[in-house]
Scaffold this motif. Structure first.
Motif, PDB file in Angstrom:
ATOM      1  N   THR A 162     -33.681  -0.916  39.507  1.00 52.68           N
ATOM      2  CA  THR A 162     -33.573  -0.543  40.927  1.00 52.68           C
ATOM      3  C   THR A 162     -33.907  -1.668  41.893  1.00 52.68           C
ATOM      4  OG1 THR A 162     -35.824   0.301  40.711  1.00 52.68           O
ATOM      5  CG2 THR A 162     -34.032   1.915  40.592  1.00 52.68           C
ATOM      6  N   ASP A 163     -34.470  -2.766  41.396  1.00 51.83           N
ATOM      7  CA  ASP A 163     -34.967  -3.800  42.308  1.00 51.83           C
ATOM      8  C   ASP A 163     -33.983  -4.935  42.552  1.00 51.83           C
ATOM      9  OD1 ASP A 163     -37.406  -2.481  42.584  1.00 51.83           O
ATOM     10  OD2 ASP A 163     -38.191  -3.395  40.742  1.00 51.83           O
ATOM     11  N   SER A 174     -29.989  -6.712  41.026  1.00 54.23           N
ATOM     12  CA  SER A 174     -28.839  -6.607  40.119  1.00 54.23           C
ATOM     13  C   SER A 174     -28.489  -7.979  39.572  1.00 54.23           C
ATOM     14  CB  SER A 174     -27.620  -6.058  40.864  1.00 54.23           C
ATOM     15  OG  SER A 174     -27.892  -4.792  41.408  1.00 54.23           O
ATOM     16  N   THR A 204     -29.519  -1.658  44.564  1.00 54.22           N
ATOM     17  CA  THR A 204     -30.695  -2.547  44.559  1.00 54.22           C
ATOM     18  C   THR A 204     -30.828  -3.368  45.833  1.00 54.22           C
ATOM     19  OG1 THR A 204     -29.522  -4.402  43.577  1.00 54.22           O
ATOM     20  CG2 THR A 204     -30.477  -2.791  42.047  1.00 54.22           C
ATOM     21  N   CYS A 222     -36.709 -10.873  45.148  1.00 52.97           N
ATOM     22  CA  CYS A 222     -37.578  -9.706  45.287  1.00 52.97           C
ATOM     23  C   CYS A 222     -38.794 -10.010  46.160  1.00 52.97           C
ATOM     24  CB  CYS A 222     -38.022  -9.219  43.906  1.00 52.97           C
ATOM     25  SG  CYS A 222     -36.655  -8.484  42.983  1.00 52.97           S
TER      26      CYS A 222
END
Lengths: 320, 337
Positions: B196-197, B199, B247, B317
């Protein structure tokens, strides 16, 4: 399958010569005032096409190139649909996507026309392989010029066809010109057939301006391919009497050479022969010419009236 | 589930398709020698060695396809496709369209490419983008034996010409191959790992590098999603957009030259259609604009490795796109925050 003019009726051959010349002249005329796009005409080479095509059967497949009007018309293509294709119209054989340079007509056995010089040579062995492996009787006639014979694909094609015993009749229309370069400047040998012999392929050279000589030579060569299921190379000596592409002032052409070939115009040669043999009267000749001219006038009218394809068709047929 | 190297999975797919359809034939540079079991089963007419002449091999495949056969042509190494460009691009890719749809070209052109053997730039050049850019062709590049088999089966059955690229580095890597023989439709990406964070979108051997990166990212609490495109044309745009929207952070990874590579198309697609969902710019990792050297460490340096992929993902991220405009309402973004 359509009925092909395989009978060697001399008058029918003559009429085909006239039809091709009238068709090409209509394009030349139309291109001078912008009504019709310019093309690579086959003027001067009509006998090479008519003689060879009429020696083939309905089962045979034909691969040709950018100078294809003679092959297509001799095989029975409708001049109206051909012209519509040249003019980019919906009723063209290829829905207007080909233009003059790559017209294929599958229903007539004229397949995979390509304008990449030598492209037809690279495809011919595969078409012949498909014929052989599916047990089809037809041979593959591949028309190309002396220019294509200088491409690597010519040599790769002949080698593979000989190696795999493929029924390809290679018909080189040696028209002396490779776009704007005379073949003498481009070929290490005098004849393309010299190269064919190097691959162990039977070769023959024939006067390409004598329609009857081409017919007989092609019949013999096609029979040999049919009987042996192996390739044969026929070199047809002729001359491109107009430029590479319309318009072309031909300033680069040797005047004496051009005059010598014009004196052996294939249509005049055929006409003289028929009149001499009592097979054609001057009256009948005039009638034939009038009939052909009327047919071309109808074709021009048909093509001019045909609509352009719609923009929605732009990306149709890219993928199966 | 049986385990096979990718090269054997290709042989398996060829045998299965030749058994199923007698119009399928295979020829090329040493295929009858290297896959002699095919000659034994199907005969020397359907499985043939050819001269080392890529132009006529490809041209013969094009002619045979138009004539009703389904040829698979083995052209050995991808840079040799330069000799076959005219036949593949000008004939196979264009003559259907230019003839007004009169002909179809159901053929597969097989070639190896990629780092791993130190064969240098004239045997290792990832040219897939050239063919993606050529109308009428499809392009496939599998990352594992099971996909290779199922995709090759689909490629052979496809009525369009397919350039099928085999990653040299994966050829002898074993993988599980299911006993069923169901083709995978071309144009369908697979989710190798859900997350989910961030790709990681890739194909070929760098899919494995992405999976390794995802593993180490997981240890740091970053859930990376790994997408294997499998086929580059048709491209699974829906899968690409779905993961980007999910994401909001995307790293596109391939071994081919980054400049005008497939990754550029993917980044552009996301920018055009999922821009509002992006939390950071899309990052592309790819090879340099240089011929691939033979020397092993240099060759490996042209390939995005797991560490570099993880580092890029980590950086994405850690950063947030500065909001210079009010946040957009976009229901397509799965996790707006």
């Amino acid at each position: 399958m359509n009925e092909f003019p395989t009978a060697a009726d001399p008058l029918r051959l003559y009429e085909q010569l006239l039809l091709i010349r009238a068709y090409e002249n209509a394009i030349v005329q139309g291109s001078t005032d912008g009504r019709i796009p310019g093309t690579c005409t086959s003027v001067g080479q009509e006998a090479a096409a008519v003689g060879a095509i009429n020696a083939l059967t309905a089962d045979d497949l034909i691969l040709t190139n950018h100078r294809s009007a003679g092959h297509l018309l001799a095989r029975g293509a409708d001049p109206g649909r051909l012209l519509a294709e040249v003019m980019g119209r919906r009723d063209g054989y290829c829905k207007g996507r080909s233009g003059s340079l790559h017209i294929s007509v599958k229903e007539l056995g004229v397949v995979l026309t390509t304008t990449i010089v030598g492209g037809e040579l690279s495809l011919a062995p595969g078409v012949a392989l498909a014929q052989t492996m599916q047990g089809r009787p037809g041979i593959v006639a591949c028309f190309f010029g002396d220019g294509a014979a200088c491409e690597g694909s010519f040599h790769e094609s002949l080698n593979l066809a000989a190696l795999w015993n493929l029924p390809v009749l290679y018909i080189c229309e040696n028209n002396q010109w490779q776009a704007f370069v005379h073949r003498r400047e481009a070929m290490s040998r005098e004849h393309v057939s010299d190269w064919g012999a190097g691959y162990g392929i039977p070769v023959q050279t024939v006067d390409g301006n004598d329609v009857f000589a081409v017919l007989e030579a092609t019949r013999n060569a096609a029979t040999q391919v049919r009987d042996t299921r192996r390739p044969v190379l026929l070199e047809v000596l002729t001359y491109r009497t107009r430029g590479h592409f319309e318009p072309d002032d031909q300033g680069y052409v040797d005047k004496a050479e051009l005059a010598a070939w014009l004196a052996r115009d294939p249509i005049a040669l055929c006409r003289d022969r028929l009149i001499g043999a009592g097979q054609l009267s001057l009256t009948a000749d005039a009638e034939l010419i009038a009939r052909v001219d009327a047919r071309i006038a109808t074709a021009v009218a048909f093509a001019s009236a045909s609509p352009f394809p719609s923009i929605e068709e732009l990306t149709l047929d890219v993928y199966a | 589930m049986p385990t096979l190297p990718l090269n054997d999975a290709i042989g398996l797919a060829l045998a299965e398709e030749m058994r199923r359809d007698n119009k399928v034939i295979a020829f090329g540079e040493g295929i009858a020698t290297k896959r002699h079991e095919l000659v034994t089963e199907f005969g020397a007419l359907r499985v043939r060695n050819t001269p080392l002449a890529e132009g006529i091999i490809a041209g013969t495949a094009v002619g045979a396809a138009a004539g009703g056969l389904r040829p698979v042509a083995d052209l050995l190494f991808a840079p040799f496709l330069c000799y076959a460009m005219d036949e593949l691009v000008n004939s196979a890719g264009k003559l259907r369209y230019m003839s007004g749809g009169q002909f179809s070209f159901p053929l597969v052109a097989l070639a190896m490419t990629g780092a791993g053997w130190g064969v240098g730039a004239q045997h290792n050049h990832n040219v897939e983008a050239w063919f993606v850019h050529s109308p009428g062709l499809k392009v496939v590049m599998p990352s594992n034996p099971a996909d290779a088999r199922a995709l090759l089966k689909a490629a052979i059955r496809d009525d369009n010409p397919v350039v099928f690229l085999l990653d040299i580095g994966l050829l002898y890597q074993p993988g599980e191959v299911p006993t069923d023989a169901v083709p995978i439709p071309l144009g369908q990406a697979s989710t190798v790992r859900a997350g989910t964070d961030v790709s990681l979108i890739s194909y070929g051997k760098t899919v494995h590098h992405c999976a390794q990166a995802a593993e180490s990212l997981a240890a740091e609490g970053i859930a990376a999603e790994v997408i294997d495109l499998r086929s580059l044309k048709p491209l699974d745009e829906a899968a690409i957009l779905a993961t980007a929207r999910k994401t909001g952070r995307v790293v596109v990874v391939h071994e081919a030259n980054r400049l005008c590579g497939v990754g550029a198309e993917i980044a552009a697609l996301i920018a055009e259609q999922a821009f509002a969902c992006l939390k950071t710019p899309v990052v592309r990792l790819g090879g340099p604009d240089a011929p691939v050297p033979s020397s092993f460490p240099l060759e490996q340096a042209t390939v995005p490795q797991a560490d570099a992929i993880a580092a890029a993902a980590r950086q994405l991220c850690a950063s947030h796109r500065p909001l210079t405009y009010p946040p957009m309402e976009n229901s397509k973004c799965a996790l707006p925050h």
